[in-house]
Enzyme design. Structure first.
Site, PDB file in Angstrom:
ATOM      1  N   HIS A   1       0.821  -1.219   0.000  1.00  0.00           N
ATOM      2  CA  HIS A   1       0.000   0.000   0.000  1.00  0.00           C
ATOM      3  C   HIS A   1       0.854   1.267   0.000  1.00  0.00           C
ATOM      4  O   HIS A   1       0.359   2.341  -0.314  1.00  0.00           O
ATOM      5  CB  HIS A   1      -1.049  -0.025   1.119  1.00  0.00           C
ATOM      6  CG  HIS A   1      -0.583   0.350   2.496  1.00  0.00           C
ATOM      7  ND1 HIS A   1      -0.282  -0.573   3.474  1.00  0.00           N
ATOM      8  CD2 HIS A   1      -0.390   1.557   3.075  1.00  0.00           C
ATOM      9  CE1 HIS A   1       0.073   0.048   4.575  1.00  0.00           C
ATOM     10  NE2 HIS A   1       0.021   1.339   4.373  1.00  0.00           N
TER      11      HIS A   1
ATOM     12  N   ASP B   1       1.180  -7.643   2.481  1.00  0.00           N
ATOM     13  CA  ASP B   1       1.277  -6.217   2.137  1.00  0.00           C
ATOM     14  C   ASP B   1       2.734  -5.779   1.950  1.00  0.00           C
ATOM     15  O   ASP B   1       3.285  -5.062   2.775  1.00  0.00           O
ATOM     16  CB  ASP B   1       0.587  -5.408   3.248  1.00  0.00           C
ATOM     17  CG  ASP B   1       0.309  -3.974   2.827  1.00  0.00           C
ATOM     18  OD1 ASP B   1       0.887  -3.520   1.824  1.00  0.00           O
ATOM     19  OD2 ASP B   1      -0.478  -3.306   3.520  1.00  0.00           O
TER      20      ASP B   1
ATOM     21  N   SER C   1       4.041   2.292   8.480  1.00  0.00           N
ATOM     22  CA  SER C   1       3.823   1.285   7.455  1.00  0.00           C
ATOM     23  C   SER C   1       5.106   1.093   6.665  1.00  0.00           C
ATOM     24  O   SER C   1       5.748   2.059   6.272  1.00  0.00           O
ATOM     25  CB  SER C   1       2.710   1.718   6.511  1.00  0.00           C
ATOM     26  OG  SER C   1       1.491   1.301   7.022  1.00  0.00           O
TER      27      SER C   1
END
Ligand code: ARG
Ligand code: ASP
Length: 712
Positions: free
Chosen positions: A83, A219, A644
């Protein structure tokens, strides 16, 4: 009685002492190092951060200013989230080569794809500069005067710092302006896309599973940093070569077990852990509900269109996901604050604070809490109006957002003239083009009507433009969307032909623009100045309050709020109990991917190849001792947005996972970290290797990594 008190103190202190906090990497010696060792770490503070020798920090890079990434090979191979690389993967995708859908794997260096706007920053060193930044500040100055002097001092220090020609400097405020650090950084601008799994792996579970556990998302995506022949940062050139890092992370094949030490190293964006109760109350009961309500309204409308129209589904997928992301986060945050009794606990702390201030007769601190009460009461309405404006005028409706960019451009013309206008024009057009690339007036129109309706009926009347009162909104909406040029790319583009004056005149007679202008003017001339004025005063009180807390509670651990600088957070692999009788184990497996598998579903489809590998149990060396492939795991690391892509590192400095999310019940950690229920979610490094090796067949990438067995 006394013994019980000590025992309670020890219990409370012990459990909270070891968890939570985002620490400055250059200051880990002492308490943090000890705590980490107690949790099982074998690392020294110097292994993590060292100015003279290579250390873990040299493998960590801020990815595009938002996410985190880490170097995992001697040839500059870079790991981050799917992402986080989404925009780059999307930008290389076409209908014929849809890398979002099918994944992408460069077979050699030549096939790696350059990304024009992407860059990564490394931290070279961190230096405390508090005294020089605060030099000359006096108590008689207003907050504005203080701020101006701080900015002036900081600029001078940034300029004077001794650096190499290819380095940069930036000063950041810590502990609410009580401490300042200078960061020397190196920016690499040639960063190429190397690999990405298909979205059915990298985004598996999409919005339904977002912020949730059990999670089964792979991810991750891979990039490579390129440097010039001297291994220095350089703009893109085909002559650039893979960057040779000062340090890269070896990857552990031994995986994790409950209670294992974990360290997450990255760039957390923003937290607010030292707010007074009145501020949390306002966020939870006033601001969040407004923002949630607005997004709920717009998401419901967009969702209906997406479900019935494939073209709209593709166009709106990314926008929908990003609006849904924080919509869901705020709901979880509110529930967590409510359930954990955070506001009452904060009030209790404030009673203790007030008593201590009285006892010690600390006059300089006695006004702080009453001041907070007064200022938060003062800012409440305007803060609410600001939320409505940003969610409606900027975030959720694209005609209003396009008109905001136009409004700023027109204002540039009126206030700074033709040349300034011309200088600004290309970037405005660029931003407008991006809106209309994925735009449907059919979707935007009902969103407009529903959200403007909300603005008019829910915002305090002094912040509603006069022209919006007594409006036939449904009629106005139809007129706006029938006649405004801000409803399609070509029409919008045609507005911007000719001389600056012609452009300004044409924009200024557009019906949509005229409607939006009243809203944006209300924001810039009324809402924002009022908000900023009170907010600056709040910041002044918060600075003193932070200092007072640290003085009055010398035995508590205070860490500085996140501010997009490099931080270390550590904890253990751990499951959690979100509610009565429910317990989430710490690790999820490939079996869970198959359990969730829904053929053809846009969130839960699973690629054929992955199903085949699963059936054949063709897991290579990436399964655990029970023959299962781990996918995600939980830890007590205190993370937030920006973390992230951060590496999860084991007790020896090896990569064991990749951070990408938090659990829903714990998203309140941005205001109130609670080690009982706050968990970060990581992809297991073995799942990443399994997908690269077995799924994608990109063995050449595995070969350049260093795989280790620290537990053997
Ligand atoms: N919740 C995670 C974060 O805040 C992941 C977001 C990306 N995934 C998504 N489904 N929107 O960024
Ligand atoms: N998903 C977030 C990010 O993109 C991380 C988090 O909020 O926990 O940084």
């Amino acid at each position: 009685m006394r013994l019980i008190k000590i025992l309670i103190y020890l219990l409370v202190f012990q459990s909270s002492a070891q968890q939570g906090g985002m620490w400055i990497p250059s200051l880990l010696q002492g308490m943090n190092e000890q705590e980490m060792n107690q949790l099982g770490s074998k690392l020294t503070a110097q292994d993590i951060y060292d100015v003279n020798n290579s250390s873990l920090k040299d493998a960590i890079a801020h990815f595009g200013g938002g996410c985190t990434s880490e170097v995992i090979s001697p040839k500059g191979l870079l790991l981050t989230n799917h992402h986080c690389g989404y925009g780059e993967i999307q930008s290389h995708s076409t209908v014929e080569n849809d890398y979002l859908q099918d994944g992408f794997w460069a077979k050699n260096l030549k096939e790696e794809l350059p990304n024009e706007d992407l860059y990564v920053d490394f931290i070279v060193r961190i230096v405390e500069v508090t005294n020089s930044v605060l030099q000359g500040l006096t108590n008689t100055m207003t907050e504005q005067q203080k701020q101006a002097l701080i900015t002036k001092n900081s600029n001078a220090i940034e300029k004077a710092a001794p650096i190499e020609p290819w380095q940069n400097t930036k000063i950041k405020s810590f502990y609410k302006g009580n401490q300042y650090f200078l960061f020397v950084t190196e920016r690499f601008e040639d960063v190429r896309l190397v690999g990405a799994p298909p979205s059915s792996i990298g985004k598996f579970g999409s919005d339904t599973d977002n912020w949730m556990f059990p999670r089964h998302t792979g991810d991750f995506s891979l990039f490579r940093i390129y440097a010039d022949k001297n291994n220095r940062p350089a703009k893109y050139s085909k002559d650039n070569v893979p960057y040779r890092p000062k340090h890269f992370l070896p990857i552990s094949l031994d995986g994790v077990a409950e209670n294992d030490f974990t360290l997450v190293f990255g760039f957390p964006g923003r937290t607010n852990e030292y707010l007074p109760a009145v501020a949390i109350d306002q966020t939870v009961h006033t601001i969040n509900p407004a923002a949630i309500g607005i997004r709920e309204t717009s998401l419901a409308i967009v969702d209906k269109f997406m479900r019935s129209d494939q073209d709209i589904k593709i166009k709106y997928a990314s926008k929908f996901a990003s609006i849904a992301n924080y919509w869901k986060k705020w709901i979880g945050e509110n529930q967590g604050i409510e359930k954990s009794g955070a506001i009452a606990a904060r009030k209790e702390l404030e009673v203790r604070f007030t008593n201590l201030v009285k006892q010690k007769n600390l006059k300089a601190y006695s006004h702080l809490l009453p001041e907070f009460d007064r200022l938060y009461a003062e800012i409440k309405e305007v803060s609410l109006a600001r939320t409505y404006w940003s969610e409606i005028g900027y975030r959720n409706n694209e005609l209003l957002r396009a008109c905001l960019f136009a409004y700023q451009l027109v204002n540039t013309y009126h206030s700074r003239g033709k040349e300034a206008f011309e200088k600004r024009l290309p970037s405005t057009l660029n931003r407008l083009d991006r809106i209309y690339k994925n735009y449907s007036a059919k979707v935007d129109m009902p969103v407009f009507e529903a959200l403007v309706e909300k603005y008019i009926s829910e915002v305090p009347s002094s912040y509603v433009p006069a022209s919006y009162k007594n409006l036939n909104l449904s009629k106005t909406t139809k007129e706006v969307y029938a006649s405004s040029a801000f409803t399609a790319l070509e029409k919008m583009r045609a507005l911007f032909e000719g001389s600056p004056k012609e452009i300004v005149d044409r924009i200024s007679s557009d019906k949509g623009y005229l409607f939006a202008k009243d809203l944006h003017q209300m924001y810039y001339e009324t809402i924002n100045p009022a908000f900023q004025k009170t907010n600056l005063e709040i910041a002044g009180v918060q600075k003193t309050y932070m200092k007072a807390l640290m003085e009055l509670f010398p035995n508590e651990r205070f860490f500085p709020d996140a501010n997009s600088t490099l931080r270390v957070t550590y904890g253990q692999v751990k499951g959690y109990a979100p509610r009565d009788a429910v317990y989430y184990k710490a690790v999820s497996y490939l079996d869970g991917v198959m359990e969730k598998y829904k053929p053809g579903d846009y969130e839960f489809d699973v690629p054929q190849k992955l199903r085949d590998l699963y059936v054949a149990k063709d897991f290579g060396p990436y399964a655990d001792i029970n023959g299962k492939v781990p996918v995600c795991f939980l830890g007590t690391n205190h993370t937030t947005g920006g973390n992230s892509g951060s590496p999860a590192i084991d007790a020896h400095g090896n990569l064991i996972g990749l951070n990408f999310d938090r659990v829903w019940e714990g998203t309140m950690s941005d205001m109130n970290y609670d080690p009982e229920i706050c968990r970060n979610i990581m992809v297991d490094a073995r799942y990443i290797l399994f997908i690269i090796d077995k799924y994608a067949g990109a063995k050449h990438l595995i070969d350049e990594m260093k795989l280790v067995h620290p537990k053997k």
